[in-house]
Design a protein around this motif. Structure first.
Motif, PDB file in Angstrom:
ATOM      1  N   LYS A   4       0.701  -1.134  -0.086  1.00 35.20           N
ATOM      2  CA  LYS A   4       0.164   0.084  -0.059  1.00 35.20           C
ATOM      3  C   LYS A   4       0.947   1.190   0.088  1.00 35.20           C
ATOM      4  N   SER A   5       1.728   1.239   0.927  1.00 39.00           N
ATOM      5  CA  SER A   5       2.616   2.601   0.925  1.00 39.00           C
ATOM      6  C   SER A   5       3.389   2.541  -0.255  1.00 39.00           C
ATOM      7  N   THR A   6       3.928   1.313  -0.615  1.00 40.90           N
ATOM      8  CA  THR A   6       4.676   1.463  -1.697  1.00 40.90           C
ATOM      9  C   THR A   6       3.963   1.951  -3.094  1.00 40.90           C
ATOM     10  N   PRO A  12       2.747  10.519   4.444  1.00 40.38           N
ATOM     11  CA  PRO A  12       3.426   9.382   4.696  1.00 40.38           C
ATOM     12  C   PRO A  12       2.635   8.866   6.019  1.00 40.38           C
ATOM     13  N   GLN A  13       3.171   7.378   6.238  1.00 40.36           N
ATOM     14  CA  GLN A  13       2.462   6.803   7.600  1.00 40.36           C
ATOM     15  C   GLN A  13       3.219   7.665   8.725  1.00 40.36           C
ATOM     16  N   ASP A  14       2.413   7.498   9.667  1.00 41.44           N
ATOM     17  CA  ASP A  14       2.734   8.408  10.991  1.00 41.44           C
ATOM     18  C   ASP A  14       4.308   8.157  11.316  1.00 41.44           C
ATOM     19  N   MET A  24      -3.392   9.345   1.565  1.00 46.89           N
ATOM     20  CA  MET A  24      -2.916   9.361   2.838  1.00 46.89           C
ATOM     21  C   MET A  24      -2.868   7.894   3.311  1.00 46.89           C
ATOM     22  N   ASP A  25      -1.793   7.877   4.161  1.00 46.45           N
ATOM     23  CA  ASP A  25      -1.174   6.453   4.631  1.00 46.45           C
ATOM     24  C   ASP A  25      -1.729   6.133   5.806  1.00 46.45           C
ATOM     25  N   GLU A  26      -2.825   5.394   6.405  1.00 42.64           N
ATOM     26  CA  GLU A  26      -3.274   5.077   7.405  1.00 42.64           C
ATOM     27  C   GLU A  26      -3.406   6.500   8.328  1.00 42.64           C
ATOM     28  N   PRO A  27      -4.085   7.410   7.812  1.00 39.79           N
ATOM     29  CA  PRO A  27      -4.437   8.664   8.474  1.00 39.79           C
ATOM     30  C   PRO A  27      -5.284   8.682   9.791  1.00 39.79           C
TER      31      PRO A  27
HETATM   32 MG   LIG Z   1       2.368   0.959   4.750  1.00 38.23          MG
END
Ligand SMILES: [Mg+2]
Ligand SMILES: Nc1ncnc2c1ncn2[C@@H]1O[C@H](COP(=O)(O)OP(=O)(O)O)[C@@H](O)[C@H]1O
Lengths: 355, 253
Positions: B42-44, B73-75, B152-155
């Protein structure tokens, strides 16, 4: 920058931000005033004792003063006092931006090996009479020092362009450079004649005593070139402190910015170091003081770190003359002796985290 | 209207291929969820869409410029000596150069701060925020420039239950107002069902399914993604909710 006037139609958060900006501007003004005062005191002090009135008269109406005091004030004290300002500002700004781009509170011209490299270059000239650039014999020491400092930062620069090199790697390499150059320097000292040895030792202590108007001009010009280049990148440099990923997510070209800043920082640090020797502490303390007082918005942090570095070095210059009447102690020694306790007190008393 | 099309998008880190085939076609105005197990990519995929990674396939953006894309980015921690307000301003000012802040810019910051309910935090130092507060501030940083494409990565991963609803509702409103494309990588499938009208399901670097959320998040797909037995029912207010029965039995996969 925003003006400080309060508009009742504005929300509380905008008003409180305007208040913050006003406070920061006031701090910058305060630092500027402190700098002017410190320079004034610096010029009026020295082994030769003149009344403050005479010094002032010589400053503002040189024609009316007699030759001796004119030479002392204008050709000896003024260049020293002003070199303290430009060198302090340059080293502090260089340290501030190194800390910014390398995301490390310990980064400075000193900890990245530039000072050690410069000392080694200077010692090459003083011990072996080796000039890295044949020709200018009278300037051999500063030119060698500059060349070595630039070589050290080129090495760091080259390494940081490699793939997969993180900021931590760069800082570690800098520390490795410090040890290598110190070892090389020690080797040179081991074989040095007594006379050369004392010259090297004196140089590495850091001193403003070889100040000239020419050196003041060179350092001022370099500051005048580098500062606007940093200023144009103020928002991007501030963003980089939120972390590399966040900054690139905001559209900051992090890699390119880091290289550009490294080039500027190298020149900014190498020239003053080659003129005054090792004044290690300014590059770390100056930025930290500015950060504690002003935060890291570069619109305030950039002028703030220059001012704080200049004030600290100028005040140190005053102290170096005041501690032993009639003598001027090497300023590098005083910076560390007085700077460290002051710095520790500042960090420990200021409640919030400084990094 | 903004639209984003992913056509057989791939990405690799060095030699290691992570993303093989991500395909989807998204319209602005609604929230899109990106779901998948840990390390599914997902982040990729976000980094690839944001242009931080290169790779095969095509990412096509219509109705928006590249600089109108923002990626959260993720937190991660933020250690800069900045106040919350300053950190939001700096996000707005990127690329503009000038040192001066106009009244409109201050107003934009103010509006965003209010929208995400962080007015009480503006004078705090970033380093003094809690995880959830930091996440809310991050969201404000991301949206203050009113981007047209938002990743948004895991907002909401660090937010409490109430704030999750608040934030997702604000994001939904933002999408509706600006007709922007918003993709949220999410783990809480109940929140996904409630707020996101479309969903992309990613497993081992490939899109398994893409479409209206309730059609994508079937018990079969959830078993495939997470190895979990589940069913979808209705809560007392009629909204769909997912009930987890437990890990799938091996031979059922
Ligand atoms: Mg991720
Ligand atoms: N910078 C990186 N370098 C190499 N491999 C990475 C990097 N970032 C992530 N990966 C790998 O890519 C895979 C997918 O990671 P990621 O996209 O972060 O997954 P998700 O966000 O879905 O949990 C993981 O196996 C992870 O190890």
């Amino acid at each position: 920058m925003t003006t400080a006037e309060l508009d009742p139609s504005e929300s509380a958060s905008v008003q409180s931000y305007r208040g913050l900006v006003a406070r920061r501007i006031a701090i910058l003004v305060g630092l500027s005033v402190a700098l002017v005062l410190s320079v004034a005191v610096d010029v009026s002090l020295g082994p030769a004792r003149y009344a403050v009135g005479d010094v002032l008269k010589t400053l503002f109406a040189p024609g009316t003063a007699d030759l001796q005091i004119r030479v002392v004030v204008w050709d000896i004290r003024m260049p020293m006092a002003l070199l303290a300002v430009t060198v302090g500002a340059s080293l502090s700004l260089a340290g501030a931006q190194m800390q910014t781009i390398l995301a490390n509170p310990l980064a400075s011209p000193f900890t990245l090996g530039l000072s050690a490299a410069a000392s080694f270059g200077a010692a090459l000239a003083m011990v072996l009479g080796v000039s890295l650039f044949p020709g200018a014999i009278s300037l051999m020491v500063p030119i060698n020092a500059f060349a070595m400092a630039m070589a050290a930062s080129l090495l760091i620069f080259g390494l940081s362009t490699l793939r997969g090199v993180t900021v931590e790697t760069i800082v570690l390499l800098g520390i490795a450079l410090v040890f290598s150059f110190n070892a090389a320097l020690a080797l040179l000292q081991y074989f040095a004649s007594e006379q050369a040895l004392s010259a090297v030792v004196f140089w590495t202590m850091g001193s403003l005593s070889k100040a000239t108007w020419g050196k003041v001009a060179v350092t001022a010009i370099i500051l005048a070139i580098c500062t606007p280049l940093f200023a144009r990148r103020a928002w991007a440099l501030t963003a980089i402190r939120l972390g590399e990923v966040r900054a690139s997510a905001m559209g900051v070209p992090v890699k390119r910015l880091r290289l550009e800043a490294l080039v500027l920082v190298s020149v900014l640090a190498a020239v003053p170091i080659s003129f005054v020797g090792t004044i290690g502490f300014i590059g770390i303390v100056g930025p930290h003081v500015a950060r504690l007082l002003l935060g890291e918005d570069q619109r305030f942090f950039l002028p703030g770190s220059m001012l704080s570095g200049a004030v600290i070095l100028s005040a140190t210059s005053v102290l170096s003359k005041a501690i032993l009447p009639g003598a001027v102690l090497p300023i590098g020694i005083i910076t560390a002796l007085v700077g460290v306790p002051f710095f520790a007190a500042l960090i420990l008393t200021k409640g919030r985290k400084s990094w | 209207m903004v639209s984003l099309t992913l056509d057989k998008v791939g990405a690799r880190y060095g030699r290691r291929q992570i993303l093989f085939d991500a395909s989807a076609s998204l319209q602005g105005g609604v929230l899109t969820a990106l779901v998948g197990a840990n390390a599914a990519g997902k982040s990729t995929l976000f980094r690839r869409i944001a242009g931080h990674l290169r790779g095969a396939g095509a990412v096509q953006l219509e109705g928006a410029h590249d600089h109108e894309l923002r990626y959260m980015p993720q937190d991660t921690g933020m250690t800069a000596a900045l106040t919350v307000y300053e950190s939001i301003i700096l996000s707005l000012k990127q690329g503009s150069g000038g040192w001066r802040l106009s009244t409109e810019e201050l107003r934009a910051v103010d509006e965003t701060v209010r929208r995400f309910n962080i007015s009480h935090l503006v004078d705090q130092q970033l380093s003094e925020l809690s995880g959830g507060q930091r996440q809310a501030v991050s969201i404000a940083q991301t949206l203050v420039s009113r981007p047209k494409v938002v990743l948004m990565d895991e907002p909401t991963s660090a937010l409490d239950l109430n704030r999750q609803y608040e934030v997702l509702e604000s994001l939904r409103l933002y999408a509706e107002e600006t007709q922007a494309v918003l993709i949220l990588a999410m783990h809480d499938l109940n929140q996904v069902m409630r707020c996101c009208s479309t969903t992309i399901a990613l497993a081992e670097g490939r899109t398994l399914a893409f479409g209206p959320t309730l059609e994508v998040l079937t018990p079969a797909l959830i078993r495939r993604l997470y190895g979990i037995e589940s069913r979808v029912e209705r809560c007392s207010r009629g909204a769909p909710i997912m009930i987890v029965d437990g890990p799938a039995v091996q031979d059922a996969i």
